[in-house]
Design an enzyme around this catalytic site. Structure first.
Site, PDB file in Angstrom:
ATOM      1  N   LYS A  23      32.636  21.831  39.413  1.00 11.80           N
ATOM      2  CA  LYS A  23      32.234  23.067  40.096  1.00 11.80           C
ATOM      3  C   LYS A  23      32.755  24.232  39.261  1.00 11.80           C
ATOM      4  O   LYS A  23      33.939  24.544  39.290  1.00 11.80           O
ATOM      5  CB  LYS A  23      32.858  23.073  41.493  1.00 11.80           C
ATOM      6  CG  LYS A  23      32.128  23.884  42.553  1.00 11.80           C
ATOM      7  CD  LYS A  23      32.111  25.362  42.340  1.00 11.80           C
ATOM      8  CE  LYS A  23      33.383  26.094  42.655  1.00 11.80           C
ATOM      9  NZ  LYS A  23      33.310  27.519  42.262  1.00 11.80           N
ATOM     10  N   GLU A  49      46.608  23.983  37.470  1.00 12.23           N
ATOM     11  CA  GLU A  49      47.002  24.954  36.430  1.00 12.23           C
ATOM     12  C   GLU A  49      46.765  26.331  37.027  1.00 12.23           C
ATOM     13  O   GLU A  49      45.615  26.680  37.321  1.00 12.23           O
ATOM     14  CB  GLU A  49      46.149  24.786  35.175  1.00 12.23           C
ATOM     15  CG  GLU A  49      46.421  23.538  34.365  1.00 12.23           C
ATOM     16  CD  GLU A  49      47.797  23.499  33.755  1.00 12.23           C
ATOM     17  OE1 GLU A  49      48.449  24.558  33.657  1.00 12.23           O
ATOM     18  OE2 GLU A  49      48.228  22.390  33.400  1.00 12.23           O
ATOM     19  N   CYS A 107      45.366  33.320  31.404  1.00 11.64           N
ATOM     20  CA  CYS A 107      46.533  32.826  32.134  1.00 11.64           C
ATOM     21  C   CYS A 107      47.779  32.982  31.266  1.00 11.64           C
ATOM     22  O   CYS A 107      48.890  33.089  31.769  1.00 11.64           O
ATOM     23  CB  CYS A 107      46.333  31.375  32.529  1.00 11.64           C
ATOM     24  SG  CYS A 107      45.788  30.356  31.156  1.00 11.64           S
ATOM     25  N   GLU A 164      51.118  38.750  38.819  1.00 12.92           N
ATOM     26  CA  GLU A 164      50.014  38.589  37.868  1.00 12.92           C
ATOM     27  C   GLU A 164      48.929  39.621  38.175  1.00 12.92           C
ATOM     28  O   GLU A 164      48.412  39.663  39.287  1.00 12.92           O
ATOM     29  CB  GLU A 164      49.428  37.182  37.962  1.00 12.92           C
ATOM     30  CG  GLU A 164      48.368  36.939  36.903  1.00 12.92           C
ATOM     31  CD  GLU A 164      47.738  35.553  36.983  1.00 12.92           C
ATOM     32  OE1 GLU A 164      47.306  35.156  38.076  1.00 12.92           O
ATOM     33  OE2 GLU A 164      47.672  34.881  35.939  1.00 12.92           O
TER      34      GLU A 164
HETATM   35  P1  NAD Z   1      40.397  31.467  41.615  1.00 10.85           P
HETATM   36  O1  NAD Z   1      41.588  30.749  42.142  1.00 10.85           O
HETATM   37  O2  NAD Z   1      39.859  32.580  42.411  1.00 10.85           O
HETATM   38  O3  NAD Z   1      39.173  30.441  41.456  1.00 10.85           O
HETATM   39  C1  NAD Z   1      39.275  29.285  40.654  1.00 10.85           C
HETATM   40  C2  NAD Z   1      38.219  28.285  41.096  1.00 10.85           C
HETATM   41  O4  NAD Z   1      38.540  27.830  42.412  1.00 10.85           O
HETATM   42  C3  NAD Z   1      36.795  28.861  41.187  1.00 10.85           C
HETATM   43  O5  NAD Z   1      35.876  27.892  40.749  1.00 10.85           O
HETATM   44  C4  NAD Z   1      36.633  29.111  42.673  1.00 10.85           C
HETATM   45  O6  NAD Z   1      35.283  29.084  43.105  1.00 10.85           O
HETATM   46  C5  NAD Z   1      37.410  27.941  43.256  1.00 10.85           C
HETATM   47  N1  NAD Z   1      37.855  28.123  44.637  1.00 10.85           N
HETATM   48  C6  NAD Z   1      38.153  29.288  45.275  1.00 10.85           C
HETATM   49  N2  NAD Z   1      38.498  29.026  46.557  1.00 10.85           N
HETATM   50  C7  NAD Z   1      38.437  27.678  46.722  1.00 10.85           C
HETATM   51  C8  NAD Z   1      38.683  26.801  47.814  1.00 10.85           C
HETATM   52  N3  NAD Z   1      39.061  27.254  49.015  1.00 10.85           N
HETATM   53  N4  NAD Z   1      38.527  25.479  47.628  1.00 10.85           N
HETATM   54  C9  NAD Z   1      38.147  24.997  46.429  1.00 10.85           C
HETATM   55  N5  NAD Z   1      37.890  25.778  45.355  1.00 10.85           N
HETATM   56  C10 NAD Z   1      38.036  27.101  45.501  1.00 10.85           C
HETATM   57  O7  NAD Z   1      40.763  31.894  40.131  1.00 10.85           O
HETATM   58  P2  NAD Z   1      39.877  32.710  39.083  1.00 10.85           P
HETATM   59  O8  NAD Z   1      39.806  34.122  39.537  1.00 10.85           O
HETATM   60  O9  NAD Z   1      38.598  32.003  38.808  1.00 10.85           O
HETATM   61  O10 NAD Z   1      40.776  32.594  37.765  1.00 10.85           O
HETATM   62  C11 NAD Z   1      41.867  33.418  37.540  1.00 10.85           C
HETATM   63  C12 NAD Z   1      43.166  32.681  37.810  1.00 10.85           C
HETATM   64  O11 NAD Z   1      43.182  31.464  37.101  1.00 10.85           O
HETATM   65  C13 NAD Z   1      44.377  33.450  37.325  1.00 10.85           C
HETATM   66  O12 NAD Z   1      45.396  33.353  38.291  1.00 10.85           O
HETATM   67  C14 NAD Z   1      44.779  32.710  36.056  1.00 10.85           C
HETATM   68  O13 NAD Z   1      46.128  32.833  35.709  1.00 10.85           O
HETATM   69  C15 NAD Z   1      44.415  31.322  36.405  1.00 10.85           C
HETATM   70  N6  NAD Z   1      44.230  30.514  35.205  1.00 10.85           N
HETATM   71  C16 NAD Z   1      45.194  29.614  34.894  1.00 10.85           C
HETATM   72  C17 NAD Z   1      45.084  28.838  33.746  1.00 10.85           C
HETATM   73  C18 NAD Z   1      46.149  27.838  33.395  1.00 10.85           C
HETATM   74  O14 NAD Z   1      45.871  26.967  32.601  1.00 10.85           O
HETATM   75  N7  NAD Z   1      47.339  27.925  33.942  1.00 10.85           N
HETATM   76  C19 NAD Z   1      43.970  29.000  32.912  1.00 10.85           C
HETATM   77  C20 NAD Z   1      43.011  29.940  33.252  1.00 10.85           C
HETATM   78  C21 NAD Z   1      43.139  30.684  34.415  1.00 10.85           C
END
Ligand code: NAD
Length: 500
Positions: free
Chosen positions: A180, A255, A289, A390
């Site tokens: 997804k 992550e 991230c 963040e």
């Molecule tokens: P997000 O948490 O909003 O969404 C991530 C994914 O989760 C998306 O596909 C979203 O549709 C899905 N999602 C949202 N709510 C959900 C639920 N209730 N159940 C299941 N899935 C759900 O994050 P984002 O805005 O897409 O990305 C930014 C964040 O990701 C930042 O906090 C960043 O630090 C982190 N990030 C971490 C890494 C790492 O390796 N540590 C890498 C890249 C991004």
């Protein structure tokens, strides 16, 4: 680029076919540098679609897990070759859907290529152990086995790299996949799926379900036929994922967020440190991230560093990532831009010194997208919210410190633990830093970004839950160890008893 009269409509990929979502609804994918450009319409999937995809993955699982790993890997090798041929097109698609500059989207596709080759190589490795048994005429070994259906949930900031970090190790170890992608960057996962399909991935082995998190992601978390979940995203959603996986004891890899730091010691090569802070802080508009959203600088070189850093940040050219002269693209969407603006106000209220930036860019072509000035706050206290939380945007907090121990305390004094860097020419401080920094990744004389695919990637504290992406470490998540004893003595042998 103008939107064609009829935008391209995309479908889910389930059991080897592109099919519409049952809801019939769609989500717009718009260019954040020019919101007038509609990149495409993607399905707004719901639980029904996710269940179909899981059924397809479950149906394909037995045949796939019994396919010899070197044969599975041949498909990955072919996929990597196709990705190389289409690198430029896919990089452009990615810049259009998420805004980062072409040099960076090329890097993103390259990372997918690297990961695909690396995991294809694992088709002929996936080494276990053979070891002597403590009993005579008995053989002992451990082998990796697949887990089952893998549910993969991805963020938008590395639209092809992160899906490949998850899908390639899952596939080569014999799992089938339902992925997804983030709602903001579906096109890059569509492109990746297209490539894997053309490379010969059998029906049902990998399925793509587009849509938002609660509707199309959450159903993966508590479905009985999903054996493992790998999630990259915010800490807030990671907690939801973790809790949803717990009742059925699903293997769950998280992550999450970061508040990464660059430490600049008084003996550092200051120009090199400035280069690192600019790239670490403002690459991908700070939406990594691993972004260096904090820079802690020794008081002896503080003024000189801030002066040089601010001058460089002021000179960054903000604009459309497809323009080769652009240094920094837009924020991913309106909500992210608003978050950045909210934190700029918080920084001002906290009386941090606004050294440059601080405003949304709205004039001329900027007005068509979600642009914000690269922003530096100096003289920050490490406890300020802008130095703790963040922001995920082009905002860097610069913090002065007196000595190495204080720098370490500042570095470790946040809830996250992903990446940290130190600029120093003192070998003792470099070694102490790599030992004592509480992060999953440490750089010496390089910024907080720049991971390579053959080494473990991930964080500690509120960034991760103990698993790692990339390298051989990824295999540990996507496979289970099976320990096998073969007794050829023709008699009952009791370990720890008959040989004591
Ligand atoms: P997000 O948490 O909003 O969404 C991530 C994914 O989760 C998306 O596909 C979203 O549709 C899905 N999602 C949202 N709510 C959900 C639920 N209730 N159940 C299941 N899935 C759900 O994050 P984002 O805005 O897409 O990305 C930014 C964040 O990701 C930042 O906090 C960043 O630090 C982190 N990030 C971490 C890494 C790492 O390796 N540590 C890498 C890249 C991004």
């Amino acid at each position: 680029m103008a939107t064609p009269a009829r935008p391209k409509v995309f479908k889910n990929f389930i059991n080897g076919e592109w099919i519409e979502a049952r809801s019939g609804k769609a989500i717009e994918n718009r260019n954040p540098a020019n919101t007038g450009e509609l990149v495409g319409m993607f399905p707004a999937s719901t639980e029904e679609d996710v269940n179909l995809a899981i059924d397809a993955a479950k149906g394909a699982y037995d045949k796939w897990r019994l396919t010899p790993a070197p044969k599975r890997a041949e498909i990955l090798y072919r996929a990597a070759e196709i990705l190389i041929e289409r690198k430029e097109d896919y990089s452009r698609d990615m810049t259009r859907e998420m805004g980062k500059v072409l040099a960076e989207t090329r890097g993103d596709v390259q990372e997918a290529i690297d990961m695909t080759y690396l995991m294809a190589g694992e088709g002929r490795r996936q080494f276990g152990q053979t070891t002597p048994s403590e009993l005579p005429n008995k053989f002992a070994m451990s082998v990796r086995t697949s887990v089952g259906v893998a549910g993969l949930i991805c963020p938008w900031n590395f639209p092809m790299a992160i899906p490949s970090w998850k899908a390639m190790p899952a596939l080569v170890t014999g799992n089938t996949v339902v992925i997804k992608p983030a709602e903001d960057t579906p096109l890059s996962t569509y492109n990746l799926m297209q490539v894997l399909s053309e490379a010969g991935l059998p029906r049902g082995v990998m399925n793509v379900v587009f849509g938002d998190g609660p509707e199309a992601g959450a159903p993966l978390l508590n479905h009985k036929d999903v054996g493992l979940v790998s999630f990259t995203g915010s800490t807030e959603v990671g907690r939801i994922v973790s809790q949803a996986c717990a009742p059925s004891f699903k293997k769950c890899h998280l992550e999450m967020g970061g508040k990464n730091i660059i430490i600049v010691m008084d003996d550092a090569n200051l120009d090199l440190a400035v280069d690192g802070a600019v790239w670490g802080g403002f690459g991908t508009s700070g939406q990594r991230c691993t972004a260096a959203s904090r820079v802690a600088v020794h008081k002896k070189v503080y003024s000189e560093f801030v002066e040089k850093f601010v001058a460089r940040v002021k000179a960054l050219k903000v604009g459309d990532g497809l323009d080769p002269s652009t240094d920094m693209g837009p924020c991913i969407n309106e909500q992210q831009l608003k978050t950045v603006m909210k934190y700029v106000q918080i920084g001002k209220d906290e009386t941090a010194k606004l050294a440059t930036g601080g405003n949304r860019l709205e004039s001329g072509a900027w007005g068509r997208g979600w642009f914000h000035e690269p922003t530096v706050f100096s003289d920050c206290d490490p406890k300020m919210r802008i130095a703790q939380e963040e922001i995920f945007g082009p905002v860097v907090a610069v913090i002065p410190f007196e000595d190495f121990d204080e720098a370490l305390d500042i570095a470790n004094g946040v809830q996250y633990g992903l990446s940290a860097a130190i600029y120093t020419r003192n070998v003792n401080n470099a070694f102490r830093a790599q030992r004592d920094l509480q992060t999953g990744i440490v750089y010496v004389n390089a910024p907080t970004i720049g991971a390579e695919t053959h080494l473990p990637f991930g964080g500690i504290k509120n960034t991760g839950n103990g698993h790692r992406e990339s390298g051989e470490a990824a295999l540990d998540f996507y496979s289970e160890w099976k320990t096998v004893y073969i007794d050829y003595s023709d008699r009952l042998q009791r370990a720890q008893i008959d040989n004591a």
